[in-house]
Design a protein around this motif. Structure first.
Motif, PDB file in Angstrom:
ATOM      1  N   ASN A   1      -4.751 -24.323   3.900  1.00 41.60           N
ATOM      2  CA  ASN A   1      -4.972 -24.953   5.205  1.00 41.60           C
ATOM      3  C   ASN A   1      -5.910 -26.146   5.146  1.00 41.60           C
ATOM      4  OD1 ASN A   1      -3.296 -23.080   6.522  1.00 41.60           O
ATOM      5  ND2 ASN A   1      -4.987 -21.645   6.717  1.00 41.60           N
ATOM      6  N   TYR A   2      -6.163 -26.639   3.937  1.00 41.65           N
ATOM      7  CA  TYR A   2      -7.021 -27.816   3.761  1.00 41.65           C
ATOM      8  C   TYR A   2      -8.395 -27.615   4.388  1.00 41.65           C
ATOM      9  CZ  TYR A   2      -2.373 -29.463   2.722  1.00 41.65           C
ATOM     10  OH  TYR A   2      -1.107 -29.574   2.194  1.00 41.65           O
ATOM     11  N   GLU A   3      -8.944 -26.416   4.190  1.00 39.20           N
ATOM     12  CA  GLU A   3     -10.270 -26.063   4.689  1.00 39.20           C
ATOM     13  C   GLU A   3     -11.115 -25.571   3.526  1.00 39.20           C
ATOM     14  OE1 GLU A   3      -9.791 -23.036   7.636  1.00 39.20           O
ATOM     15  OE2 GLU A   3      -8.591 -24.309   8.939  1.00 39.20           O
ATOM     16  N   ALA A   4     -12.434 -25.699   3.669  1.00 41.04           N
ATOM     17  CA  ALA A   4     -13.344 -25.179   2.651  1.00 41.04           C
ATOM     18  C   ALA A   4     -14.558 -24.564   3.335  1.00 41.04           C
ATOM     19  CB  ALA A   4     -13.782 -26.281   1.696  1.00 41.04           C
ATOM     20  N   LYS A   5     -15.125 -23.581   2.678  1.00 32.41           N
ATOM     21  CA  LYS A   5     -16.311 -22.919   3.195  1.00 32.41           C
ATOM     22  C   LYS A   5     -17.460 -23.923   3.296  1.00 32.41           C
ATOM     23  CE  LYS A   5     -19.277 -18.955   2.398  1.00 32.41           C
ATOM     24  NZ  LYS A   5     -19.629 -17.873   1.490  1.00 32.41           N
ATOM     25  N   MET A   6     -18.161 -23.875   4.409  1.00 34.49           N
ATOM     26  CA  MET A   6     -19.290 -24.773   4.640  1.00 34.49           C
ATOM     27  C   MET A   6     -20.519 -24.193   3.949  1.00 34.49           C
ATOM     28  SD  MET A   6     -20.230 -27.505   6.028  1.00 34.49           S
ATOM     29  CE  MET A   6     -21.703 -28.321   6.566  1.00 34.49           C
ATOM     30  N   ASP A   7     -20.559 -24.338   2.629  1.00 33.64           N
ATOM     31  CA  ASP A   7     -21.662 -23.835   1.815  1.00 33.64           C
ATOM     32  C   ASP A   7     -22.227 -25.022   1.030  1.00 33.64           C
ATOM     33  OD1 ASP A   7     -23.343 -22.700  -0.086  1.00 33.64           O
ATOM     34  OD2 ASP A   7     -22.061 -20.952  -0.384  1.00 33.64           O
ATOM     35  N   ILE A   8     -23.205 -25.670   1.614  1.00 36.56           N
ATOM     36  CA  ILE A   8     -23.748 -26.897   1.047  1.00 36.56           C
ATOM     37  C   ILE A   8     -24.290 -26.673  -0.359  1.00 36.56           C
ATOM     38  CG2 ILE A   8     -25.501 -28.706   1.317  1.00 36.56           C
ATOM     39  CD1 ILE A   8     -23.204 -28.918   3.322  1.00 36.56           C
ATOM     40  N   GLU A   9     -24.990 -25.570  -0.572  1.00 34.63           N
ATOM     41  CA  GLU A   9     -25.568 -25.309  -1.896  1.00 34.63           C
ATOM     42  C   GLU A   9     -24.477 -25.129  -2.949  1.00 34.63           C
ATOM     43  OE1 GLU A   9     -28.751 -25.705  -2.674  1.00 34.63           O
ATOM     44  OE2 GLU A   9     -29.069 -26.243  -0.587  1.00 34.63           O
ATOM     45  N   LEU A  10     -23.420 -24.411  -2.616  1.00 33.73           N
ATOM     46  CA  LEU A  10     -22.318 -24.222  -3.550  1.00 33.73           C
ATOM     47  C   LEU A  10     -21.620 -25.555  -3.840  1.00 33.73           C
ATOM     48  CD1 LEU A  10     -20.481 -22.420  -5.247  1.00 33.73           C
ATOM     49  CD2 LEU A  10     -19.123 -22.010  -3.183  1.00 33.73           C
ATOM     50  N   LEU A  11     -21.376 -26.329  -2.794  1.00 32.92           N
ATOM     51  CA  LEU A  11     -20.754 -27.641  -2.979  1.00 32.92           C
ATOM     52  C   LEU A  11     -21.637 -28.540  -3.841  1.00 32.92           C
ATOM     53  CD1 LEU A  11     -19.455 -28.154   0.653  1.00 32.92           C
ATOM     54  CD2 LEU A  11     -18.027 -27.857  -1.384  1.00 32.92           C
ATOM     55  N   SER A  12     -22.929 -28.482  -3.601  1.00 37.08           N
ATOM     56  CA  SER A  12     -23.878 -29.266  -4.391  1.00 37.08           C
ATOM     57  C   SER A  12     -23.798 -28.879  -5.864  1.00 37.08           C
ATOM     58  CB  SER A  12     -25.295 -29.046  -3.855  1.00 37.08           C
ATOM     59  OG  SER A  12     -26.241 -29.694  -4.657  1.00 37.08           O
ATOM     60  N   PHE A  13     -23.717 -27.594  -6.116  1.00 37.86           N
ATOM     61  CA  PHE A  13     -23.608 -27.103  -7.495  1.00 37.86           C
ATOM     62  C   PHE A  13     -22.295 -27.554  -8.121  1.00 37.86           C
ATOM     63  CE2 PHE A  13     -22.241 -23.869 -10.548  1.00 37.86           C
ATOM     64  CZ  PHE A  13     -23.307 -23.917 -11.446  1.00 37.86           C
ATOM     65  N   GLU A  14     -21.189 -27.391  -7.396  1.00 36.48           N
ATOM     66  CA  GLU A  14     -19.869 -27.747  -7.924  1.00 36.48           C
ATOM     67  C   GLU A  14     -19.749 -29.243  -8.206  1.00 36.48           C
ATOM     68  OE1 GLU A  14     -16.933 -26.313  -5.185  1.00 36.48           O
ATOM     69  OE2 GLU A  14     -17.242 -24.231  -5.753  1.00 36.48           O
ATOM     70  N   LEU A  15     -20.305 -30.045  -7.309  1.00 36.66           N
ATOM     71  CA  LEU A  15     -20.183 -31.499  -7.444  1.00 36.66           C
ATOM     72  C   LEU A  15     -21.321 -32.116  -8.242  1.00 36.66           C
ATOM     73  CD1 LEU A  15     -19.020 -32.403  -3.820  1.00 36.66           C
ATOM     74  CD2 LEU A  15     -17.616 -32.006  -5.851  1.00 36.66           C
ATOM     75  N   LYS A  16     -22.329 -31.290  -8.543  1.00 37.00           N
ATOM     76  CA  LYS A  16     -23.513 -31.781  -9.267  1.00 37.00           C
ATOM     77  C   LYS A  16     -24.129 -32.982  -8.557  1.00 37.00           C
ATOM     78  CE  LYS A  16     -21.801 -30.017 -13.653  1.00 37.00           C
ATOM     79  NZ  LYS A  16     -21.011 -29.027 -13.011  1.00 37.00           N
ATOM     80  N   GLU A  17     -24.294 -32.793  -7.253  1.00 38.07           N
ATOM     81  CA  GLU A  17     -24.853 -33.857  -6.412  1.00 38.07           C
ATOM     82  C   GLU A  17     -25.866 -33.259  -5.458  1.00 38.07           C
ATOM     83  OE1 GLU A  17     -25.911 -37.136  -5.845  1.00 38.07           O
ATOM     84  OE2 GLU A  17     -23.976 -37.347  -6.833  1.00 38.07           O
ATOM     85  N   ASP A  18     -26.758 -34.082  -4.968  1.00 37.24           N
ATOM     86  CA  ASP A  18     -27.818 -33.660  -4.059  1.00 37.24           C
ATOM     87  C   ASP A  18     -27.233 -33.052  -2.778  1.00 37.24           C
ATOM     88  OD1 ASP A  18     -29.783 -34.163  -1.743  1.00 37.24           O
ATOM     89  OD2 ASP A  18     -31.012 -34.510  -3.525  1.00 37.24           O
ATOM     90  N   ALA A  19     -27.731 -31.895  -2.396  1.00 39.84           N
ATOM     91  CA  ALA A  19     -27.252 -31.190  -1.203  1.00 39.84           C
ATOM     92  C   ALA A  19     -27.430 -32.030   0.057  1.00 39.84           C
ATOM     93  CB  ALA A  19     -27.976 -29.857  -1.054  1.00 39.84           C
ATOM     94  N   LYS A  20     -28.499 -32.819   0.132  1.00 40.10           N
ATOM     95  CA  LYS A  20     -28.744 -33.655   1.320  1.00 40.10           C
ATOM     96  C   LYS A  20     -27.652 -34.699   1.500  1.00 40.10           C
ATOM     97  CE  LYS A  20     -33.727 -33.081   1.167  1.00 40.10           C
ATOM     98  NZ  LYS A  20     -35.022 -33.729   0.966  1.00 40.10           N
ATOM     99  N   ILE A  21     -27.165 -35.245   0.401  1.00 41.25           N
ATOM    100  CA  ILE A  21     -26.088 -36.235   0.477  1.00 41.25           C
ATOM    101  C   ILE A  21     -24.802 -35.573   0.964  1.00 41.25           C
ATOM    102  CG2 ILE A  21     -24.581 -37.726  -0.903  1.00 41.25           C
ATOM    103  CD1 ILE A  21     -27.069 -38.444  -2.570  1.00 41.25           C
ATOM    104  N   ILE A  22     -24.486 -34.415   0.417  1.00 41.52           N
ATOM    105  CA  ILE A  22     -23.262 -33.703   0.822  1.00 41.52           C
ATOM    106  C   ILE A  22     -23.329 -33.337   2.297  1.00 41.52           C
ATOM    107  CG2 ILE A  22     -21.923 -31.586   0.474  1.00 41.52           C
ATOM    108  CD1 ILE A  22     -22.800 -31.818  -2.518  1.00 41.52           C
ATOM    109  N   GLU A  23     -24.454 -32.801   2.716  1.00 41.18           N
ATOM    110  CA  GLU A  23     -24.616 -32.433   4.124  1.00 41.18           C
ATOM    111  C   GLU A  23     -24.520 -33.654   5.023  1.00 41.18           C
ATOM    112  OE1 GLU A  23     -27.371 -29.467   6.715  1.00 41.18           O
ATOM    113  OE2 GLU A  23     -28.355 -30.550   5.081  1.00 41.18           O
ATOM    114  N   ASP A  24     -25.112 -34.752   4.612  1.00 41.70           N
ATOM    115  CA  ASP A  24     -25.052 -35.989   5.392  1.00 41.70           C
ATOM    116  C   ASP A  24     -23.612 -36.452   5.574  1.00 41.70           C
ATOM    117  OD1 ASP A  24     -26.165 -38.234   6.753  1.00 41.70           O
ATOM    118  OD2 ASP A  24     -26.067 -39.421   4.910  1.00 41.70           O
ATOM    119  N   ILE A  25     -22.848 -36.440   4.504  1.00 36.83           N
ATOM    120  CA  ILE A  25     -21.453 -36.887   4.573  1.00 36.83           C
ATOM    121  C   ILE A  25     -20.623 -35.975   5.475  1.00 36.83           C
ATOM    122  CG2 ILE A  25     -19.329 -37.173   3.214  1.00 36.83           C
ATOM    123  CD1 ILE A  25     -21.211 -38.062   0.901  1.00 36.83           C
ATOM    124  N   ILE A  26     -20.809 -34.678   5.338  1.00 34.74           N
ATOM    125  CA  ILE A  26     -20.014 -33.739   6.143  1.00 34.74           C
ATOM    126  C   ILE A  26     -20.390 -33.793   7.617  1.00 34.74           C
ATOM    127  CG2 ILE A  26     -19.539 -31.285   6.565  1.00 34.74           C
ATOM    128  CD1 ILE A  26     -19.686 -30.860   3.532  1.00 34.74           C
TER     129      ILE A  26
END
Length: 79
Positions: free
Chosen positions: A28-53
């Motif tokens: 369904n083109y959806e993903a769990k809203m887990d900033i820390e997990l996304l940060s780990f997977e993307l190897k990027e700062d959680a603040k940047i990921i949260e800002d974009i989302i």
């Protein structure tokens, strides 16, 4: 200063495209809203990921998940 801004734009664009790729790989083109997990997977700062989302109207957050309504519309034509 301009070089730093250019680098930041590239980081944001890269993270945005990575998030779209994650959505494309999920049901369904959806993903769990887990900033820390996304940060780990993307190897990027959680603040940047949260800002974009949360701050650019690129994604919607619903029931603990995030989606791109634009992606869903485009994929509906393909599916």
């Amino acid at each position: 200063m301009k070089q730093h801004l250019d680098e930041l734009v590239l980081v944001y664009l890269s993270v945005y495209l990575s998030l779209i790729e994650i959505l494309c790989s999920n049901k369904n083109y959806e993903a769990k809203m887990d900033i820390e997990l996304l940060s780990f997977e993307l190897k990027e700062d959680a603040k940047i990921i949260e800002d974009i989302i949360k701050n650019y109207n690129l994604f919607k957050i619903k029931n603990g998940t995030f989606i791109s309504e634009s992606l869903k519309r485009r994929m509906k034509a393909i599916d």
